[in-house]
Design a protein around this motif. Sequence first.
Motif, PDB file in Angstrom:
ATOM      1  N   GLY A 133      18.074  -4.663  -5.583  1.00 19.91           N
ATOM      2  CA  GLY A 133      17.438  -5.244  -6.768  1.00 19.91           C
ATOM      3  C   GLY A 133      16.298  -4.330  -7.235  1.00 19.91           C
ATOM      4  O   GLY A 133      15.971  -3.343  -6.583  1.00 19.91           O
ATOM      5  N   LYS A 134      15.683  -4.649  -8.335  1.00 24.09           N
ATOM      6  CA  LYS A 134      14.590  -3.808  -8.815  1.00 24.09           C
ATOM      7  C   LYS A 134      13.264  -4.483  -8.483  1.00 24.09           C
ATOM      8  O   LYS A 134      13.168  -5.699  -8.402  1.00 24.09           O
ATOM      9  CB  LYS A 134      14.723  -3.541 -10.305  1.00 24.09           C
ATOM     10  N   LEU A 135      12.281  -3.639  -8.307  1.00 22.41           N
ATOM     11  CA  LEU A 135      10.934  -4.133  -8.040  1.00 22.41           C
ATOM     12  C   LEU A 135       9.974  -3.269  -8.846  1.00 22.41           C
ATOM     13  O   LEU A 135       9.867  -2.073  -8.592  1.00 22.41           O
ATOM     14  CB  LEU A 135      10.616  -4.055  -6.544  1.00 22.41           C
ATOM     15  N   ASN A 136       9.382  -3.857  -9.826  1.00 23.52           N
ATOM     16  CA  ASN A 136       8.370  -3.171 -10.633  1.00 23.52           C
ATOM     17  C   ASN A 136       7.026  -3.807 -10.326  1.00 23.52           C
ATOM     18  O   ASN A 136       6.852  -5.004 -10.475  1.00 23.52           O
ATOM     19  CB  ASN A 136       8.654  -3.318 -12.119  1.00 23.52           C
ATOM     20  N   ILE A 137       6.118  -2.973  -9.917  1.00 25.48           N
ATOM     21  CA  ILE A 137       4.751  -3.446  -9.681  1.00 25.48           C
ATOM     22  C   ILE A 137       3.864  -2.736 -10.715  1.00 25.48           C
ATOM     23  O   ILE A 137       3.902  -1.508 -10.822  1.00 25.48           O
ATOM     24  CB  ILE A 137       4.295  -3.112  -8.249  1.00 25.48           C
ATOM     25  N   TYR A 138       3.149  -3.484 -11.435  1.00 22.80           N
ATOM     26  CA  TYR A 138       2.317  -2.899 -12.491  1.00 22.80           C
ATOM     27  C   TYR A 138       1.032  -3.701 -12.589  1.00 22.80           C
ATOM     28  O   TYR A 138       0.930  -4.810 -12.080  1.00 22.80           O
ATOM     29  CB  TYR A 138       3.071  -2.887 -13.837  1.00 22.80           C
ATOM     30  N   MET A 139       0.066  -3.082 -13.249  1.00 19.59           N
ATOM     31  CA  MET A 139      -1.228  -3.742 -13.462  1.00 19.59           C
ATOM     32  C   MET A 139      -1.120  -4.547 -14.739  1.00 19.59           C
ATOM     33  O   MET A 139      -0.934  -4.003 -15.831  1.00 19.59           O
ATOM     34  CB  MET A 139      -2.356  -2.721 -13.596  1.00 19.59           C
ATOM     35  N   GLN A 140      -1.167  -5.789 -14.561  1.00 24.16           N
ATOM     36  CA  GLN A 140      -1.091  -6.658 -15.722  1.00 24.16           C
ATOM     37  C   GLN A 140      -2.483  -6.742 -16.401  1.00 24.16           C
ATOM     38  O   GLN A 140      -2.573  -6.805 -17.618  1.00 24.16           O
ATOM     39  CB  GLN A 140      -0.598  -8.045 -15.285  1.00 24.16           C
ATOM     40  N   GLN A 141      -3.478  -6.695 -15.560  1.00 26.28           N
ATOM     41  CA  GLN A 141      -4.854  -6.766 -16.098  1.00 26.28           C
ATOM     42  C   GLN A 141      -5.740  -6.017 -15.136  1.00 26.28           C
ATOM     43  O   GLN A 141      -5.670  -6.207 -13.943  1.00 26.28           O
ATOM     44  CB  GLN A 141      -5.292  -8.241 -16.194  1.00 26.28           C
ATOM     45  N   TYR A 142      -6.544  -5.128 -15.707  1.00 26.97           N
ATOM     46  CA  TYR A 142      -7.447  -4.355 -14.872  1.00 26.97           C
ATOM     47  C   TYR A 142      -8.726  -5.171 -14.642  1.00 26.97           C
ATOM     48  O   TYR A 142      -9.130  -5.977 -15.481  1.00 26.97           O
ATOM     49  CB  TYR A 142      -7.798  -3.030 -15.530  1.00 26.97           C
ATOM     50  N   ALA A 143      -9.333  -4.916 -13.543  1.00 29.03           N
ATOM     51  CA  ALA A 143     -10.590  -5.606 -13.241  1.00 29.03           C
ATOM     52  C   ALA A 143     -11.716  -5.014 -14.114  1.00 29.03           C
ATOM     53  O   ALA A 143     -11.714  -3.817 -14.390  1.00 29.03           O
ATOM     54  CB  ALA A 143     -10.935  -5.447 -11.775  1.00 29.03           C
ATOM     55  N   SER A 144     -12.583  -5.841 -14.513  1.00 32.93           N
ATOM     56  CA  SER A 144     -13.724  -5.346 -15.325  1.00 32.93           C
ATOM     57  C   SER A 144     -14.961  -6.204 -15.050  1.00 32.93           C
ATOM     58  O   SER A 144     -14.846  -7.367 -14.676  1.00 32.93           O
ATOM     59  CB  SER A 144     -13.359  -5.370 -16.809  1.00 32.93           C
ATOM     60  N   ILE A 145     -16.075  -5.572 -15.262  1.00 27.77           N
ATOM     61  CA  ILE A 145     -17.361  -6.286 -15.147  1.00 27.77           C
ATOM     62  C   ILE A 145     -18.149  -6.002 -16.439  1.00 27.77           C
ATOM     63  O   ILE A 145     -18.277  -4.846 -16.836  1.00 27.77           O
ATOM     64  CB  ILE A 145     -18.159  -5.805 -13.919  1.00 27.77           C
ATOM     65  N   HIS A 146     -18.597  -7.038 -17.065  1.00 25.73           N
ATOM     66  CA  HIS A 146     -19.434  -6.903 -18.277  1.00 25.73           C
ATOM     67  C   HIS A 146     -20.812  -7.465 -17.971  1.00 25.73           C
ATOM     68  O   HIS A 146     -20.916  -8.574 -17.468  1.00 25.73           O
ATOM     69  CB  HIS A 146     -18.828  -7.685 -19.441  1.00 25.73           C
ATOM     70  N   PHE A 147     -21.740  -6.639 -18.276  1.00 29.42           N
ATOM     71  CA  PHE A 147     -23.140  -7.082 -18.137  1.00 29.42           C
ATOM     72  C   PHE A 147     -23.677  -7.406 -19.528  1.00 29.42           C
ATOM     73  O   PHE A 147     -23.620  -6.552 -20.420  1.00 29.42           O
ATOM     74  CB  PHE A 147     -24.008  -5.980 -17.504  1.00 29.42           C
ATOM     75  N   ILE A 148     -24.085  -8.572 -19.706  1.00 36.25           N
ATOM     76  CA  ILE A 148     -24.666  -8.949 -21.008  1.00 36.25           C
ATOM     77  C   ILE A 148     -26.171  -9.141 -20.761  1.00 36.25           C
ATOM     78  O   ILE A 148     -26.577 -10.056 -20.033  1.00 36.25           O
ATOM     79  CB  ILE A 148     -24.031 -10.240 -21.528  1.00 36.25           C
ATOM     80  N   PRO A 149     -26.949  -8.215 -21.361  1.00 36.82           N
ATOM     81  CA  PRO A 149     -28.388  -8.333 -21.148  1.00 36.82           C
ATOM     82  C   PRO A 149     -28.966  -9.514 -21.978  1.00 36.82           C
ATOM     83  O   PRO A 149     -28.390  -9.879 -22.993  1.00 36.82           O
ATOM     84  CB  PRO A 149     -28.944  -7.006 -21.613  1.00 36.82           C
ATOM     85  N   PRO A 150     -30.013 -10.015 -21.519  1.00 39.50           N
ATOM     86  CA  PRO A 150     -30.650 -11.114 -22.294  1.00 39.50           C
ATOM     87  C   PRO A 150     -31.290 -10.544 -23.568  1.00 39.50           C
ATOM     88  O   PRO A 150     -31.580  -9.359 -23.664  1.00 39.50           O
ATOM     89  CB  PRO A 150     -31.670 -11.672 -21.328  1.00 39.50           C
ATOM     90  N   GLU A 151     -31.423 -11.410 -24.457  1.00 42.15           N
ATOM     91  CA  GLU A 151     -32.095 -10.977 -25.672  1.00 42.15           C
ATOM     92  C   GLU A 151     -33.623 -11.000 -25.409  1.00 42.15           C
ATOM     93  O   GLU A 151     -34.153 -11.938 -24.890  1.00 42.15           O
ATOM     94  CB  GLU A 151     -31.805 -11.924 -26.827  1.00 42.15           C
ATOM     95  N   VAL A 152     -34.085  -9.929 -25.735  1.00 43.31           N
ATOM     96  CA  VAL A 152     -35.556  -9.815 -25.496  1.00 43.31           C
ATOM     97  C   VAL A 152     -36.238  -9.802 -26.879  1.00 43.31           C
ATOM     98  O   VAL A 152     -35.891  -8.981 -27.732  1.00 43.31           O
ATOM     99  CB  VAL A 152     -35.871  -8.539 -24.683  1.00 43.31           C
ATOM    100  N   ASN A 153     -37.225 -10.662 -27.084  1.00 39.30           N
ATOM    101  CA  ASN A 153     -38.020 -10.676 -28.333  1.00 39.30           C
ATOM    102  C   ASN A 153     -39.344 -10.027 -27.994  1.00 39.30           C
ATOM    103  O   ASN A 153     -40.071 -10.494 -27.138  1.00 39.30           O
ATOM    104  CB  ASN A 153     -38.258 -12.083 -28.824  1.00 39.30           C
ATOM    105  N   PHE A 154     -39.594  -9.037 -28.728  1.00 38.78           N
ATOM    106  CA  PHE A 154     -40.887  -8.399 -28.481  1.00 38.78           C
ATOM    107  C   PHE A 154     -41.880  -8.857 -29.552  1.00 38.78           C
ATOM    108  O   PHE A 154     -42.451  -8.118 -30.287  1.00 38.78           O
ATOM    109  CB  PHE A 154     -40.702  -6.871 -28.521  1.00 38.78           C
ATOM    110  N   GLN A 155     -42.006  -9.938 -29.710  1.00 38.65           N
ATOM    111  CA  GLN A 155     -42.998 -10.462 -30.645  1.00 38.65           C
ATOM    112  C   GLN A 155     -44.131 -11.037 -29.811  1.00 38.65           C
ATOM    113  O   GLN A 155     -43.910 -11.861 -28.939  1.00 38.65           O
ATOM    114  CB  GLN A 155     -42.429 -11.567 -31.495  1.00 38.65           C
ATOM    115  N   LEU A 156     -45.155 -10.711 -30.238  1.00 39.08           N
ATOM    116  CA  LEU A 156     -46.311 -11.232 -29.588  1.00 39.08           C
ATOM    117  C   LEU A 156     -47.126 -12.048 -30.508  1.00 39.08           C
ATOM    118  O   LEU A 156     -47.471 -12.060 -31.576  1.00 39.08           O
ATOM    119  CB  LEU A 156     -47.176 -10.163 -29.054  1.00 39.08           C
TER     120      LEU A 156
END
Length: 188
Positions: free
Chosen positions: A165-188
């Motif tokens: 039989g056939k066996l195909n192994i493939y990456m369906q989805q790659y791992a990823s990490i997203h960093f979302i920085p906080p919004e910084v208001n520089f208002q004083l």
Amino acid sequence: MLQPLLQIRQTPALIGMDADLGILSITQPKAEVNITTTSAELTVESFRPELLIDQSRAWAAFTGGSLPDMNKRIYSGIQQLYLQGIARKVEQGNRMAHFFKPGNTIAEVYGTDTEPNSFPETRGPASYDNVDIHFETRDPEIEFHPAEVHIQVEGRRPEIEYTRGKLNIYMQQYASIHFIPPEVNFQL
């Protein structure tokens, strides 16, 4: 006061597999069977009965039989007649030696001898048991050969076939990490 938060979003890796089963095929041809039969054989040979009739003694008594047998009887009969003739001549001679006795004259001794000399019997003795009958039978000859069966079997090996039989192994989805920085208001 609120502290800003750093967001981290992570996407896991997904591995995809596409597999079809293998195909296994097993076939076995039929065995080849050869059967030969020799039929039974019965042979019966029968023989005709034999009837043997020997009537040679009856014919010997009736006609004298075969020439050699007739000659044999004449020969043995002549010997007997010869011996009887000698005995009669001796007896006549003895009587003639006593010629002085009454009844022993030449005319009486030789004159009464008027019987002719007989010839020996050429035929065999007559009897009710002169015919021999013999009946002979033989048992039949029987031969029997039994039937024979010869069986030859030629087996065939199984034929095995496997398709992977056939066996195909493939990456369906790659791992990823997203960093979302906080919004910084520089208002004083």
